[in-house]
Design an enzyme around this catalytic site. Structure first.
Site, PDB file in Angstrom:
ATOM      1  N   HIS A   1     -38.842  32.027  11.880  1.00  0.00           N
ATOM      2  CA  HIS A   1     -38.269  33.041  10.995  1.00  0.00           C
ATOM      3  C   HIS A   1     -38.577  34.450  11.506  1.00  0.00           C
ATOM      4  O   HIS A   1     -39.741  34.767  11.790  1.00  0.00           O
ATOM      5  CB  HIS A   1     -38.816  32.872   9.574  1.00  0.00           C
ATOM      6  CG  HIS A   1     -38.446  31.563   8.954  1.00  0.00           C
ATOM      7  ND1 HIS A   1     -39.288  30.469   8.978  1.00  0.00           N
ATOM      8  CD2 HIS A   1     -37.310  31.171   8.333  1.00  0.00           C
ATOM      9  CE1 HIS A   1     -38.698  29.455   8.363  1.00  0.00           C
ATOM     10  NE2 HIS A   1     -37.497  29.851   7.969  1.00  0.00           N
TER      11      HIS A   1
ATOM     12  N   ASP B   1     -44.630  30.972  12.418  1.00  0.00           N
ATOM     13  CA  ASP B   1     -43.980  29.665  12.605  1.00  0.00           C
ATOM     14  C   ASP B   1     -43.065  29.647  13.824  1.00  0.00           C
ATOM     15  O   ASP B   1     -42.578  28.596  14.237  1.00  0.00           O
ATOM     16  CB  ASP B   1     -43.220  29.244  11.350  1.00  0.00           C
ATOM     17  CG  ASP B   1     -42.145  30.251  10.934  1.00  0.00           C
ATOM     18  OD1 ASP B   1     -41.782  31.128  11.744  1.00  0.00           O
ATOM     19  OD2 ASP B   1     -41.666  30.171   9.789  1.00  0.00           O
TER      20      ASP B   1
ATOM     21  N   SER C   1     -32.820  30.140   4.973  1.00  0.00           N
ATOM     22  CA  SER C   1     -33.989  31.019   4.903  1.00  0.00           C
ATOM     23  C   SER C   1     -33.838  32.300   5.722  1.00  0.00           C
ATOM     24  O   SER C   1     -34.469  33.315   5.406  1.00  0.00           O
ATOM     25  CB  SER C   1     -35.237  30.262   5.366  1.00  0.00           C
ATOM     26  OG  SER C   1     -35.048  29.719   6.662  1.00  0.00           O
TER      27      SER C   1
END
Length: 249
Positions: free
Chosen positions: A224, A221, A72
């Site tokens: 990221h 979060d 990601s």
């Protein structure tokens, strides 16, 4: 009187025949010129087509590829525009310097080293000059055995070397947050260092250097990077990537 009429008729017939012959000659000459013109144009078009094709082939041969193979972080998870992810920023940097490289973003959110191992053969169907390997974070967060993570990463490296010995491989290091325990985080970090050393790879010690753990540079979060964080990640990557590009030039 009859003879005169016959002579005149004959003369008129000859004149008419001569005129018709001249018309035919003009028509034939025009036809030949048109035909030659078409042939010339056809040859010129064919030559133009050949030149264009050769130019395209030449361009394809000179263009080089950098493929980012990751999770990601590479994919640009959570960003409004994937071009804000570090691979897109690297492409912008390359373009600004006039370098003949195309960046391919092969990042997949949630990817583990096992997942990367399973899809590497498909990815390697294209020609790759520089291969940047960024995987392992999801293994650590899921508690995958360290030996398995290392084995999978080695398998990916081996696959790239077997398919394309001339491809330069860059390994991106990853680290786990301290709350995972000192022994685990230390051993996890060592996986990437050891693989780079054992395989003699160009190495980015920690791809999230200056970003990991910094609240304002990460999304809600806490994992990221934001668009601003990706700019720092791109800088970390470029410091190593630029030396590999210079080496291949």
């Amino acid at each position: 009187m009859l003879k005169l009429k016959t002579t005149q008729s004959l003369f008129k017939s000859v004149i008419s025949t001569h005129r018709n012959l001249l018309k035919f000659c003009y028509f034939f000459t025009a036809l030949v010129m048109i035909s030659c013109g078409d042939t010339t144009n056809s040859k010129e078009q064919e030559q133009d087509s050949t030149v264009t094709t050769e130019s395209e082939i030449s361009q394809e041969k000179t263009s080089k590829t950098i493929l980012f193979f990751g999770d990601s972080i590479t994919a640009g998870y959570g960003l409004d525009d994937t071009n804000e992810a570090f691979p897109g920023l690297i492409q912008a940097k390359i373009d600004s310097l006039g370098l003949d490289y195309e960046v391919i973003n092969s990042g997949l959110s949630g990817e583990t080293t096992a997942g990367g191992k399973s899809r590497i053969e498909w990815v390697l169907k294209q020609d790759i000059d520089i291969f940047v390997l960024e995987l392992g974070a999801n293994d650590g967060l899921r508690g995958v055995a360290l030996s398995e993570t290392k084995t999978n990463l080695q398998a990916i490296i081996d696959a790239v070397k077997a398919k394309s010995p001339g491809t330069e491989i860059i390994l991106a290091g990853m680290q786990m947050p301290p709350n995972m325990g000192q022994e685990y985080t230390s051993n996890f970090k060592a996986i990437f260092h050891d693989l780079a050393e054992e395989n003699q790879l160009a190495f980015i010690p920690f791809i999230l250097e200056g970003v990991g753990g910094v609240k304002e540079l990460n999304q809600n979060d806490g994992i990221h990077p934001t668009a601003k964080g990706h700019k720092i990640v791109a800088h970390n990557v470029w410091e190593v990537l630029s030396t590999v590009i210079d080496k291949k030039s």
